[in-house]
Structures are given as structure tokens and as C-alpha cells.
Design an enzyme around this catalytic site. Structure first.
Site, PDB file in Angstrom:
ATOM      1  N   HIS A  94     -53.477 -27.254 -13.620  1.00 36.69           N
ATOM      2  CA  HIS A  94     -54.919 -27.052 -13.431  1.00 36.69           C
ATOM      3  C   HIS A  94     -55.688 -28.379 -13.364  1.00 36.69           C
ATOM      4  O   HIS A  94     -55.093 -29.446 -13.236  1.00 36.69           O
ATOM      5  CB  HIS A  94     -55.470 -26.109 -14.504  1.00 36.69           C
ATOM      6  N   GLU A 131     -57.106 -25.819 -21.196  1.00 33.31           N
ATOM      7  CA  GLU A 131     -55.709 -26.044 -20.845  1.00 33.31           C
ATOM      8  C   GLU A 131     -55.555 -27.314 -20.011  1.00 33.31           C
ATOM      9  O   GLU A 131     -54.615 -28.090 -20.209  1.00 33.31           O
ATOM     10  CB  GLU A 131     -55.158 -24.850 -20.072  1.00 33.31           C
ATOM     11  N   HIS A 186     -47.954 -26.532 -18.822  1.00 30.27           N
ATOM     12  CA  HIS A 186     -49.002 -25.524 -18.960  1.00 30.27           C
ATOM     13  C   HIS A 186     -49.124 -25.072 -20.411  1.00 30.27           C
ATOM     14  O   HIS A 186     -48.312 -25.436 -21.272  1.00 30.27           O
ATOM     15  CB  HIS A 186     -48.685 -24.300 -18.088  1.00 30.27           C
ATOM     16  N   GLU A 267     -44.643 -23.400 -20.647  1.00 35.67           N
ATOM     17  CA  GLU A 267     -45.858 -22.913 -21.309  1.00 35.67           C
ATOM     18  C   GLU A 267     -45.701 -23.294 -22.769  1.00 35.67           C
ATOM     19  O   GLU A 267     -44.962 -22.668 -23.516  1.00 35.67           O
ATOM     20  CB  GLU A 267     -46.003 -21.395 -21.145  1.00 35.67           C
TER      21      GLU A 267
END
Length: 305
Positions: A94, A131, A186, A267
């Protein structure tokens, strides 16, 4: 963030020759260690019975090279060079600017199996820690560790663009670099009672622009190696969801579908879980996360588990 301990000593012996006493002093080596003691919040809201005990969330001491706190005249340990000649691509998930460029990141791109949004805004903790901030920080920390081991490290972006890059461009960065390994970093946004980390590997497929047949197997080995080292260094348990094995294989992620080099996603925890959120907002824990990532990538590139 870390505590350093210095250990050293001297040994001496005397030898009488004729009437002259010659004293020789031999200096002992100094060893400097990082104790790696990040904060340990213990059980918290949403932390289930499968959580790692507090003792498991510490890491063993490791040698620190060239530490400035070593005694004057001490000889620094030789620099690590095990990754010399290797290229690693880190993909911080992101971008903080995505929220201000919804039209641009909302356009669809071809990921082989279907079309998907260019990118998303990512998630955040309940307190508002994004994030995108987490992923870029950990990528910077991991880059420093990997470069210290001799690797060439390329980031898909480095806080240097207003939004994106799109998921297909992220994959192309690793491909163009002919990376020996690539990793997308992530953090999850699962329900608050879910916790832990998991790794995602690409499914072997050949459809449209996607062809992962050659890299699916090494990517799976990268995933299992990274899973082992990230858990060992951070103490973060495997996710108590998605099967509880801390590993999934998917064909719906553009960054994996379009890769031509070994690549996985991690993650690192669930930002909506109180305990995981407390860890990810702690700089000391983020350093551990970076170390777990660097160790996993290093082991993979050295052919270890």
C-alpha cells in the site's frame, strides 16, 4: 531498543630468561551481543488460548558486528557477506497517499486470472496506525539488515510517489530485477478475535499474463522458510484462522500471479487485534519483524530451511 553486553578478558604469563623478566600480555577478544528484548505485552483482548507464552516471545542473543560500545582497541567481527551477489526485492504494501487517489488506485489491472483494482488503501489499527506506515518502516529495517549481509535490495517504492504502485507494477519490479527472492510486506485487517501471522504463496497456474509454473515450488519453499524464521525471531504465533497453519496458496493476488521470480506475501499480524496492534506499533517489535524477514530470506537464499 536493544541492550548490549560486552564480554572480554586478558591472559598473561611471565617467562624468566637469565635475569630479565619479560611479561607478555595477550588481549582477549571482545564479543558484543544484542539481547533483543522487545516489549512483551502478554495476553490481551482477543488473544486466544493458542497464543505463544511470554517466554516464547523473546529471541536469543546474536552477535552484533562493529558495535561502537566495544572496548577501545577491540577487533570487530568480520562483516557478514553471505548474500553478496544476491538481489532481493521488498514490496511495502500500500501507500499512505492511496486514500487521496481513490480514482487512480481504483482502476482495474490485468492479473492473469481476472482483473483487479490497481491497489487499495490497506488497513489500520483501531487507534489509526496505518498498514502503509508499518510496511514501509519494516521494509527499511529489513533492507538495512540484508544490505549488511551483502545483498542488493530494491524496494518497489520508497515513499517517493503519491500513490501506488499498482499490483502489476509491483510484480514487474521483481521480474525486471531478476530477483533471487521477492517479498510483499503486509498486515491483516481480520476480526478482532483473530491473531497471528501468515504467509501467502502463489498457486501454480498458467492463464493469460500469469504463469507461475516455474516459480510456484521455490516460492512455497520460501514461504515455509520465512514462516519458520519469522515465528522464531518474533514469537508471533501462526494465525489462528485460515486453517491455523500460517500458510495459504492463492491465485487471486496480482503481485503473486504475475511474478516470474520466487515471491511470497507476509501478513505480519492482525492490526485489528489488540495484542498484535500493540506489537506492530512498537518500534522494537518492528525491528524483530525485520530480523525475522531478513533471516528467512537469508536462509532461503542459502538453501536452508
Amino acid at each position: 531498543m536493544f541492550s548490549n553486553e560486552s564480554h572480554g578478558g586478558t591472559r598473561s604469563r611471565s617467562l624468566a630468561v637469565a635475569a630479565v623478566v619479560v611479561v607478555a600480555a595477550l588481549a582477549g577478544g571482545w564479543f558484543v551481543y544484542d539481547a533483543h528484548r522487545g516489549s512483551d505485552a502478554g495476553p490481551a483482548d482477543g488473544r486466544g488460548p493458542g497464543a505463544a507464552p511470554a517466554a516464547a516471545r523473546t529471541t536469543p542473543a546474536t552477535v552484533a558486528h562493529g558495535d561502537a560500545s566495544a572496548a577501545p582497541g577491540a577487533t570487530s567481527a568480520a562483516p557478514r557477506e553471505e548474500l553478496t551477489g544476491r538481489t532481493v526485492v521488498l514490496d511495502p504494501g500500500h501507500n499512505l497517499g492511496n486514500a487521496e487517489h481513490t480514482a487512480e488506485i481504483g482502476r482495474s489491472v490485468d492479473i492473469g486470472t481476472n482483473r483487479k483494482a490497481c491497489d487499495t488503501t490497506g488497513t489500520a489499527t483501531d487507534a489509526g496506525y496505518p498498514e502503509a506506515t508499518y510496511t514501509l518502516d519494516v521494509a527499511h529495517r529489513a533492507r538495512a539488515l540484508l544490505e549488511a549481509r551483502g545483498a542488493k535490495v530494491i524496494l518497489t517504492y520508497d515513499g517517493d510517489r503519491p500513490y501506488g504502485p499498482c499490483v502489476d507494477e509491483r510484480a514487474r519490479t521483481g521480474n525486471a530485477a531478476h530477483a533471487d527472492a521477492a517479498l510483499s510486506i503486509h498486515a491483516d485487517g481480520a476480526p478482532a478475535d483473530k491473531f497471528g501471522f501468515h504467509v501467502i504463496a502463489p498457486k501454480s497456474l498458467h492463464k493469460g499474463a500469469a504463469d507461475t509454473r516455474a516459480v510456484a515450488a521455490p516460492s512455497l519453499r520460501l514461504a515455509t522458510t520465512l514462516r519458520s524464521h519469522f515465528n522464531a525471531v518474533t514469537g508471533e504465533p501462526l494465525a489462528n484462522y485460515l486453517g491455523g497453519k500460517g500458510l495459504t496458496v492463492r491465485d487471486d493476488l496480482g503481485g503473486l500471479n504475475l511474478t516470474t521470480v520466487p515471491k511470497v506475501f507476509i501478513e505480519c499480524g492482525n492490526m485489528r487485534n489488540a495484542h498484535d496492534a500493540a506489537e506492530m506499533t512498537d518500534p522494537a517489535w518492528r525491528q524483530k519483524a525485520a530480523e525475522g524477514i531478513a533471516d528467512g530470506l537469508t536462509a532461503f537464499l542459502e538453501g536452508k530451511r
